[in-house]
Motif scaffolding. Structure first.
Motif, PDB file in Angstrom:
ATOM      1  N   LYS A 198       6.468 119.482   6.660  1.00 46.86           N
ATOM      2  CA  LYS A 198       6.578 120.876   7.072  1.00 46.86           C
ATOM      3  C   LYS A 198       6.043 121.035   8.500  1.00 46.86           C
ATOM      4  O   LYS A 198       4.842 121.188   8.713  1.00 46.86           O
ATOM      5  N   PRO A 199       6.912 121.003   9.510  1.00 42.93           N
ATOM      6  CA  PRO A 199       6.465 121.159  10.906  1.00 42.93           C
ATOM      7  C   PRO A 199       5.738 122.485  11.136  1.00 42.93           C
ATOM      8  O   PRO A 199       4.901 122.587  12.036  1.00 42.93           O
ATOM      9  N   GLU A 200       6.045 123.475  10.318  1.00 43.51           N
ATOM     10  CA  GLU A 200       5.438 124.785  10.510  1.00 43.51           C
ATOM     11  C   GLU A 200       3.925 124.714  10.343  1.00 43.51           C
ATOM     12  O   GLU A 200       3.179 125.442  11.023  1.00 43.51           O
ATOM     13  N   TYR A 201       3.443 123.821   9.441  1.00 41.50           N
ATOM     14  CA  TYR A 201       2.004 123.741   9.209  1.00 41.50           C
ATOM     15  C   TYR A 201       1.278 123.295  10.472  1.00 41.50           C
ATOM     16  O   TYR A 201       0.278 123.897  10.887  1.00 41.50           O
ATOM     17  N   SER A 202       1.753 122.214  11.096  1.00 43.23           N
ATOM     18  CA  SER A 202       1.089 121.720  12.312  1.00 43.23           C
ATOM     19  C   SER A 202       1.278 122.689  13.474  1.00 43.23           C
ATOM     20  O   SER A 202       0.379 122.849  14.322  1.00 43.23           O
ATOM     21  N   LYS A 203       2.438 123.363  13.512  1.00 41.18           N
ATOM     22  CA  LYS A 203       2.666 124.341  14.572  1.00 41.18           C
ATOM     23  C   LYS A 203       1.674 125.500  14.472  1.00 41.18           C
ATOM     24  O   LYS A 203       1.072 125.924  15.481  1.00 41.18           O
ATOM     25  N   ARG A 204       1.457 125.983  13.244  1.00 39.35           N
ATOM     26  CA  ARG A 204       0.522 127.104  13.069  1.00 39.35           C
ATOM     27  C   ARG A 204      -0.920 126.666  13.348  1.00 39.35           C
ATOM     28  O   ARG A 204      -1.744 127.454  13.825  1.00 39.35           O
ATOM     29  N   ALA A 205      -1.203 125.388  13.043  1.00 40.02           N
ATOM     30  CA  ALA A 205      -2.545 124.881  13.359  1.00 40.02           C
ATOM     31  C   ALA A 205      -2.757 124.865  14.866  1.00 40.02           C
ATOM     32  O   ALA A 205      -3.832 125.249  15.371  1.00 40.02           O
ATOM     33  N   SER A 206      -1.733 124.458  15.615  1.00 40.96           N
ATOM     34  CA  SER A 206      -1.833 124.438  17.076  1.00 40.96           C
ATOM     35  C   SER A 206      -2.000 125.845  17.632  1.00 40.96           C
ATOM     36  O   SER A 206      -2.798 126.075  18.565  1.00 40.96           O
ATOM     37  N   LEU A 207      -1.271 126.796  17.098  1.00 39.44           N
ATOM     38  CA  LEU A 207      -1.378 128.182  17.556  1.00 39.44           C
ATOM     39  C   LEU A 207      -2.787 128.730  17.303  1.00 39.44           C
ATOM     40  O   LEU A 207      -3.365 129.427  18.160  1.00 39.44           O
ATOM     41  N   ALA A 208      -3.320 128.413  16.119  1.00 41.21           N
ATOM     42  CA  ALA A 208      -4.674 128.891  15.808  1.00 41.21           C
ATOM     43  C   ALA A 208      -5.690 128.265  16.758  1.00 41.21           C
ATOM     44  O   ALA A 208      -6.617 128.945  17.258  1.00 41.21           O
ATOM     45  N   ALA A 261      -7.732 125.313   7.784  1.00 39.90           N
ATOM     46  CA  ALA A 261      -6.812 125.353   6.638  1.00 39.90           C
ATOM     47  C   ALA A 261      -5.402 124.923   7.053  1.00 39.90           C
ATOM     48  O   ALA A 261      -4.731 124.152   6.340  1.00 39.90           O
ATOM     49  N   PHE A 262      -4.950 125.422   8.219  1.00 40.87           N
ATOM     50  CA  PHE A 262      -3.637 124.996   8.706  1.00 40.87           C
ATOM     51  C   PHE A 262      -3.603 123.481   8.945  1.00 40.87           C
ATOM     52  O   PHE A 262      -2.633 122.799   8.599  1.00 40.87           O
ATOM     53  N   SER A 263      -4.652 122.927   9.546  1.00 44.18           N
ATOM     54  CA  SER A 263      -4.714 121.494   9.853  1.00 44.18           C
ATOM     55  C   SER A 263      -4.713 120.664   8.570  1.00 44.18           C
ATOM     56  O   SER A 263      -4.031 119.631   8.468  1.00 44.18           O
ATOM     57  N   ASN A 264      -5.505 121.117   7.582  1.00 47.41           N
ATOM     58  CA  ASN A 264      -5.526 120.389   6.309  1.00 47.41           C
ATOM     59  C   ASN A 264      -4.161 120.432   5.615  1.00 47.41           C
ATOM     60  O   ASN A 264      -3.721 119.435   5.020  1.00 47.41           O
ATOM     61  N   ALA A 265      -3.479 121.555   5.687  1.00 49.66           N
ATOM     62  CA  ALA A 265      -2.143 121.663   5.100  1.00 49.66           C
ATOM     63  C   ALA A 265      -1.175 120.715   5.792  1.00 49.66           C
ATOM     64  O   ALA A 265      -0.372 120.030   5.145  1.00 49.66           O
ATOM     65  N   ALA A 266      -1.266 120.655   7.138  1.00 47.40           N
ATOM     66  CA  ALA A 266      -0.379 119.758   7.885  1.00 47.40           C
ATOM     67  C   ALA A 266      -0.665 118.306   7.560  1.00 47.40           C
ATOM     68  O   ALA A 266       0.259 117.468   7.509  1.00 47.40           O
ATOM     69  N   GLU A 267      -1.918 117.972   7.323  1.00 50.97           N
ATOM     70  CA  GLU A 267      -2.283 116.600   6.978  1.00 50.97           C
ATOM     71  C   GLU A 267      -1.766 116.215   5.599  1.00 50.97           C
ATOM     72  O   GLU A 267      -1.315 115.087   5.371  1.00 50.97           O
ATOM     73  N   LEU A 268      -1.790 117.159   4.666  1.00 51.38           N
ATOM     74  CA  LEU A 268      -1.332 116.889   3.303  1.00 51.38           C
ATOM     75  C   LEU A 268       0.182 116.837   3.195  1.00 51.38           C
ATOM     76  O   LEU A 268       0.733 116.076   2.386  1.00 51.38           O
ATOM     77  N   ASP A 269       0.883 117.636   3.969  1.00 51.90           N
ATOM     78  CA  ASP A 269       2.355 117.710   3.883  1.00 51.90           C
ATOM     79  C   ASP A 269       2.943 117.635   5.286  1.00 51.90           C
ATOM     80  O   ASP A 269       3.135 118.642   5.954  1.00 51.90           O
ATOM     81  N   ARG A 270       3.254 116.412   5.693  1.00 51.96           N
ATOM     82  CA  ARG A 270       3.782 116.210   7.039  1.00 51.96           C
ATOM     83  C   ARG A 270       5.262 116.582   7.139  1.00 51.96           C
ATOM     84  O   ARG A 270       5.833 116.549   8.231  1.00 51.96           O
TER      85      ARG A 270
END
Length: 469
Positions: A359-369, A348-357
């Motif tokens: 927001k750095p927080e989305y990709s950061k949270r995907a990396s943490l997960a 879900a975090f990765s898909n959010a980061a892909e849809l809205d680049r």
């Protein structure tokens, strides 16, 4: 009873006074008819000063004015111009002022013929000042323009007089003659307006050109083209400043003044539509959706249904929808993470980061997960991978370099290498990475704390810190 008698007495007195004033007026008029003007003026002065009847006072003033005019005409017949002028001024009537203007014109002509041009000009000024309603005024203004041009070379005064002449007496024969004088300096005024425009003084240039365009002493088509040029130059500057709305407005004004530019300006306006889209794209990239939409839609004022703008608007709507979906996915991912469902959270975090680049927080949270998933599988191996990948493998590279340096000074069997050791550290998802190099005389103990959650590495002694410098 006494009141009625008193009123009757007052009325009787007023009638007697009026009769007396009428008799005095008739006496003065009789003197006027007998051409005894001076005596008539004396009696009329006394009557006007004391008259109670307004109508009688008015008739007396008219007769006195006529008396002065008669004296003025007599003085004029004798050539006594100062006295004639004095009497006509005392007459103070429209008719007297017209005659005064004729005398001034004659005296002015004499002065010009004798070479006293300044005196001649003073008489011209007097006509305009004292007899502004005289039919001689157009001729006087024309002659004064000639004085300014031929004697003083005073272009500004000549131009001001010509504007007054045309504004008040358009197409009068003297106005038409004055155009010959004015045409001499019109090219200079046009050149001055062009210089102002070249130097960026656009309002001043337009003021000059608008003023010239009002009068039949210029090629109106040529002046309108110059006006169009000024607006076009301003529009180009607004393009440089990326104010395309104002540039569009000024280009359209330029086209109004010179329609022959239709093709060239249309091409330029089409260029502006592309600039609108480009500017809108920049605003969209910065997250200013409202500003981007304004610029996209503005293109339709120039080219209806401009396809690049329609495509850009579709892209804007898609981005807005993706942002909405990304926000929803991020909220969903946080719930998964709280429930310990790390794989679902990561997706879900990765898909959010892909849809809205944006927001750095989305990709950061995907990396943490993702890190936590790896840490849960095999924390030691994950810690080792973090060490190997840290800054492009800098730790292993520098430790190996240190080992090679020791081998230069010691025998191979004298250099002991512990290899990497991964030990559980205090705190969740934290490990210690150790590496030791020992010789008979030197010892190197390296130790770092590895955070599996965010892949950060912290040196735990000065030797380890130095190795990272």
């Amino acid at each position: 009873m006494w009141s009625i008698r008193y009123r009757f007495f007052l009325i009787t007195c007023l009638l007697l006074l009026s009769a007396c004033e009428i008799n005095r007026l008739r006496s003065a008029e009789d003197l006027y008819n007998k051409k005894r003007y001076a005596a008539a003026i004396q009696e009329l002065d006394n009557l006007i000063e004391s008259a109670n009847n307004g109508a009688i006072a008015t008739r007396a003033e008219i007769t006195r004015s006529n008396s002065y005019s008669a004296l003025a005409e007599a003085a004029a017949e004798r050539g006594n111009w100062p006295l004639a002028i004095r009497f006509f001024k005392l007459a103070n009537s429209d008719t007297a002022n017209l005659r005064l203007a004729e005398i001034y014109r004659e005296l002015g002509a004499q002065a010009f013929r004798s070479g006293d041009v300044d005196a001649g000009k003073a008489y011209l000024d007097a006509i305009i000042r004292e007899a502004p309603l005289s039919p001689l005024v157009p001729e006087v203004i024309y002659r004064r323009i000639g004085y300014f041009m031929e004697v003083k070379n005073d272009v500004d005064s000549a131009w001001n007089d010509y504007m007054n002449l045309f504004d008040t007496y358009p197409n009068n024969p003297y106005e038409i003659q004055a155009r010959t004088y004015v045409s001499r300096f019109i090219p200079g005024k046009i050149e001055y307006a062009q210089v102002l425009s070249q130097q960026g003084y656009y309002p001043d240039a337009l003021k000059e050109l608008f003023e010239l365009a009002k009068y039949p002493v210029v090629d109106l088509d040529g002046v309108n083209k110059l006006i169009s040029d000024v607006y076009e130059k301003q529009a180009e500057e607004y393009i440089v400043d990326q104010d395309y709305v104002e540039a569009d407005r000024l280009f359209r004004i330029a086209l109004q003044y010179y329609p022959a530019k239709q093709q060239a300006i249309t091409r330029r306006l089409e260029t502006i539509t592309a600039l609108y889209v480009s500017k809108g794209n920049s605003l969209l990239e910065a997250g200013d959706f409202a500003g981007a939409m304004v610029h996209y839609r503005k293109t339709f004022d120039i080219i209806p249904d401009y396809q690049p703008a329609l495509d850009a608007i579709d892209r804007l709507f898609t981005i807005q929808e993706n942002i909405r979906k990304a926000a929803a996915l991020f909220t969903e991912a946080e719930k998964y993470e709280a429930q310990g469902k790390l794989n679902e959270a990561y997706r879900a975090f990765s898909n959010a980061a892909e849809l809205d680049r944006s927001k750095p927080e989305y990709s950061k949270r995907a990396s943490l997960a993702q890190n936590m998933i790896e840490a849960n599988k095999n924390p030691g191996a994950f810690a080792r991978r973090i060490i190997d990948e840290y800054r492009g493998g800098i730790l292993a590279s520098r430790i190996n370099a240190q080992k090679r340096e020791l081998l230069k000074r010691y025998k191979p069997n004298e250099v002991r290498d512990s290899g990497w050791k991964m030990l559980l550290s205090t705190g969740q998802y934290k490990y210690e990475a150790r590496y030791d190099l020992m010789t008979p005389e030197e010892t190197y103990f390296y130790v770092w704390q590895v955070n599996l959650r965010d892949r950060s590495i912290v040196p735990l002694n000065k030797l380890s810190e130095a190795l990272l410098q």
